[in-house]
Design an enzyme around this catalytic site. Structure first.
Site, PDB file in Angstrom:
ATOM      1  N   ASP A  57     -26.768 -19.856   3.595  1.00  0.00           N
ATOM      2  CA  ASP A  57     -27.285 -20.862   4.532  1.00  0.00           C
ATOM      3  C   ASP A  57     -26.918 -22.294   4.138  1.00  0.00           C
ATOM      4  O   ASP A  57     -27.347 -23.240   4.770  1.00  0.00           O
ATOM      5  CB  ASP A  57     -28.806 -20.717   4.743  1.00  0.00           C
ATOM      6  CG  ASP A  57     -29.564 -20.400   3.483  1.00  0.00           C
ATOM      7  OD1 ASP A  57     -28.962 -20.456   2.393  1.00  0.00           O
ATOM      8  OD2 ASP A  57     -30.778 -20.116   3.577  1.00  0.00           O
ATOM      9  N   HIS A  83     -38.668 -16.948  -2.009  1.00  0.00           N
ATOM     10  CA  HIS A  83     -39.848 -17.766  -1.658  1.00  0.00           C
ATOM     11  C   HIS A  83     -41.162 -17.083  -2.060  1.00  0.00           C
ATOM     12  O   HIS A  83     -42.222 -17.692  -1.955  1.00  0.00           O
ATOM     13  CB  HIS A  83     -39.881 -18.068  -0.161  1.00  0.00           C
ATOM     14  CG  HIS A  83     -38.748 -18.933   0.297  1.00  0.00           C
ATOM     15  ND1 HIS A  83     -38.470 -20.162  -0.288  1.00  0.00           N
ATOM     16  CD2 HIS A  83     -37.809 -18.758   1.262  1.00  0.00           C
ATOM     17  CE1 HIS A  83     -37.406 -20.690   0.306  1.00  0.00           C
ATOM     18  NE2 HIS A  83     -36.986 -19.859   1.245  1.00  0.00           N
ATOM     19  N   HIS A 142     -32.443 -23.178   0.558  1.00  0.00           N
ATOM     20  CA  HIS A 142     -33.862 -23.544   0.401  1.00  0.00           C
ATOM     21  C   HIS A 142     -34.316 -23.395  -1.039  1.00  0.00           C
ATOM     22  O   HIS A 142     -33.860 -22.492  -1.744  1.00  0.00           O
ATOM     23  CB  HIS A 142     -34.713 -22.655   1.314  1.00  0.00           C
ATOM     24  CG  HIS A 142     -34.284 -22.720   2.751  1.00  0.00           C
ATOM     25  ND1 HIS A 142     -33.394 -21.809   3.294  1.00  0.00           N
ATOM     26  CD2 HIS A 142     -34.595 -23.596   3.724  1.00  0.00           C
ATOM     27  CE1 HIS A 142     -33.182 -22.123   4.570  1.00  0.00           C
ATOM     28  NE2 HIS A 142     -33.898 -23.205   4.854  1.00  0.00           N
ATOM     29  N   ASP A 147     -29.301 -20.643  -2.756  1.00  0.00           N
ATOM     30  CA  ASP A 147     -29.685 -20.595  -1.343  1.00  0.00           C
ATOM     31  C   ASP A 147     -29.953 -22.035  -0.901  1.00  0.00           C
ATOM     32  O   ASP A 147     -30.283 -22.889  -1.723  1.00  0.00           O
ATOM     33  CB  ASP A 147     -30.955 -19.750  -1.213  1.00  0.00           C
ATOM     34  CG  ASP A 147     -31.383 -19.545   0.225  1.00  0.00           C
ATOM     35  OD1 ASP A 147     -31.022 -18.507   0.794  1.00  0.00           O
ATOM     36  OD2 ASP A 147     -32.088 -20.424   0.770  1.00  0.00           O
TER      37      ASP A 147
HETATM   38 ZN   LIG Z   1     -32.598 -19.998   2.577  1.00  0.00          ZN
END
Ligand SMILES: [Zn+2]
Length: 567
Positions: A505, A382, A418, A416
């Site tokens: 995740d 991120h 996200h 991932d």
């Molecule tokens: Zn994540």
């Protein structure tokens, strides 16, 4: 933001709907929390909250200072919450907290899974599920005592003991003291003092005995691979312990040191890896990826912060993004994308150590390794050119990719849950680094503002970024089909190196994700990525259920290893 009184009200609602037969107990919760001296024990309430800050579940436990042990009184999840991982997350958070408080053990009760005692098949099934859940954590009923002596017609619960990782066995004296306190605390209204003494004296074994596992095999270390199951020069794992100094002890901060410790341990047990410790690399390559001004800011602000006084960004530039606030702590919002990634004294040091882990693993590929796993923490994907956020400070995968790109084209696949917004941002205008991300749709998943399909890169980079947003509850089939489309693009791009930003995740029950991938899917992901037959750098990103970390990591690396052997 929810106040404490608000949260307690929500907890009471969840309590009433879960435990309707003792609903009135919910009224007592505020008083229990406020008055430890009246009751002789401290009551602790741990709540989990959803992204909208609503309380999704809670655990209520008591700590008895005289025996330095605790009793789990209730653990429950809100009625409209999809089950699965939240129960585990809460239980794990509870254990975590007790270990920190120095508790020597956690006692709890659960109704029997014995069909001669429980006739109702629905109830029996529920009880079995609960006992299976505890067994998973190595927690078993205490046997050989009169604890289960019924008080009325209904079956009495078993008493369980969770040693919370301690090595010494549970001795008779310690157990007797605990049982006396528990019975006085829970049942003094319905049983006589004689009953309590009878049960206490029935504890004769020293140390106390536990029931044999029924639902899981006893966890023995995975046997060493058979001859021929491991390559001469196979996979390497790079990890460091420096990350431990970065431990944000805020409620709900799921990105914690235990994640990496579990991965390290289970993968060591597989004996599939060689291990190396990271070498330190200079700041130069970090500055090639991140704006030097941003790097300086992180370094300076972290140095200046007082110990244990983290700073959370709270003012974000909107109208005048070019104007930086003067005060360093306020300036955090100038460089951050959210409100839950704090800066603290150790964040910079830990983030730099994670970069060294990634770079050391990348160097292994340059020396001819087929697969290197960089066990990075904090994660990185991120973090963009000049922003941090989402528990990430420096983009480990991007920095490693930049390093490798000196030798040729690199493809980064981010799996991932996200969106890898930082990685996309960093290589947005680059044609020599292909960035692909499969993730929860940004309409419903963090980071919300990026990860859409129309983000394809700009300038030379146009067409070298591709996003694969998937709906909530995406399962194995849809996911693996999407993975194949991404792998096909990598195949056509013909990179010299592949970097996999790996998060666990996406697995069912992760507290931050809403996909439903199985353990088996992870094995398939491993074998399909390895089937690209390119040197593969795997960089650890998210994944917050310890149980999933354990199972997912073993699965994906077994999948990769199998494919390597077939070469
Ligand atoms: Zn994540």
């Amino acid at each position: 933001m929810a106040t404490d009184a608000d949260k307690i009200r929500q907890v009471q609602e969840i309590f009433r709907s879960n435990f309707s037969s003792i609903a009135s107990y919910a009224d007592k919760i505020p008083d229990l929390l406020d008055n430890p001296f009246t009751y002789g024990y401290r009551t602790i309430l741990l709540v989990s909250q959803g992204t909208d800050r609503r309380v999704t579940g809670f655990s209520l436990f008591l700590h008895f200072p005289e025996i330095k042990s605790s009793l789990l009184d209730f653990i429950a999840i809100g009625p409209k919450i999809k089950g699965g991982g939240l129960g585990s997350a809460l239980y794990e958070a509870t254990r975590d907290m007790l270990q920190r408080l120095g508790s020597r053990g956690l006692y709890m009760e659960a109704l029997p899974d014995d069909p001669t005692l429980v006739r109702d098949p629905v109830v029996l099934k529920e009880n079995r599920e609960r006992l299976k859940f505890y067994e998973y954590y190595g927690v078993y009923p205490i046997v050989g005592t009169a604890y289960e002596t019924p008080i009325d017609e209904s079956p009495a619960p078993y008493l369980f003991f969770d040693p919370l990782g301690r090595k010494q066995p549970l001795g008779r004296r310690e157990c007797r003291a605990a049982v006396r306190l528990i019975l006085q605390r829970k049942y003094s209204q319905v049983v006589s003092p004689e009953y309590i003494e009878m049960v206490v004296r029935s504890i004769k074994d020293d140390p106390v005995r536990f029931r044999e596992p029924r639902y899981h095999r006893i966890e023995t270390p995975t046997p060493a691979p058979m001859r021929g199951e491991r390559l001469q020069r196979g996979m390497v794992l790079v990890s460091s312990t420096i990350h431990r100094i970065h431990h944000v002890r805020e409620r709900g901060y799921v990105e914690r040191p235990a994640r990496i410790e579990i991965l390290d341990q289970v993968l060591t047990d597989t004996q599939l890896f060689d291990r190396i410790t990271p070498k330190s690399h200079g700041e130069k390559v970090v500055r090639e990826v991140h704006d030097p001004d941003f790097v300086n800011y992180l370094k300076t602000v972290c140095e200046k912060l007082a110990p244990s006084r983290p700073v959370y960004p709270y003012v974000f530039p909107i109208r005048r993004p070019e104007r930086k606030p003067k005060e360093l702590a306020v300036r955090a919002g100038y460089y951050c994308i959210d409100t839950f990634t704090p800066l603290d004294q150790n964040a910079y040091i830990a983030a730099r150590a994670a970069v060294d882990v990634a770079l050391s693993a990348a160097e292994e590929l340059q020396e001819g390794r087929p697969v290197a796993y960089a066990l990075c923490r904090p994660p990185g994907h991120h973090a963009g050119r000049r922003v941090f956020g989402g528990f990430c400070y420096f983009n480990n995968a991007a920095i490693a990719a930049q390093w490798l790109s000196r030798e040729g084209k690199v493809a980064i696949l981010d799996i991932d849950f996200h969106h890898g917004n930082g990685t996309q941002d960093i290589f947005w205008t680059r044609a020599d680094v292909l960035t692909l991300s499969i993730h929860g749709h940004p309409n419903v998943a963090y980071p919300y503002f990026s990860g859409f399909t129309d983000e394809i890169g700009e300038g030379f980079g146009r067409g070298f970024n591709k996003n694969f947003p998937l709906p909530e509850n995406a399962g194995d089939q849809l996911y693996l089909d999407t993975l194949d489309r991404a792998l096909e693009l990598i195949h056509r791009f013909k990179p010299v190196f592949v970097v996999l930003s790996l998060g666990y995740d996406t697995m069912t029950g992760d507290p931050t994700g809403s996909f439903a991938l199985s353990v088996r899917a992870f094995r398939t992901i491993g074998s399909r990525v390895a089937a690209l037959h390119r040197p593969l750098l795997i960089v650890q990103e998210g994944g917050y259920s310890l149980r999933n970390l354990r199972r997912g990591s073993t699965a994906i690396f077994r999948g990769i290893n199998k494919m390597l052997l077939e070469e």
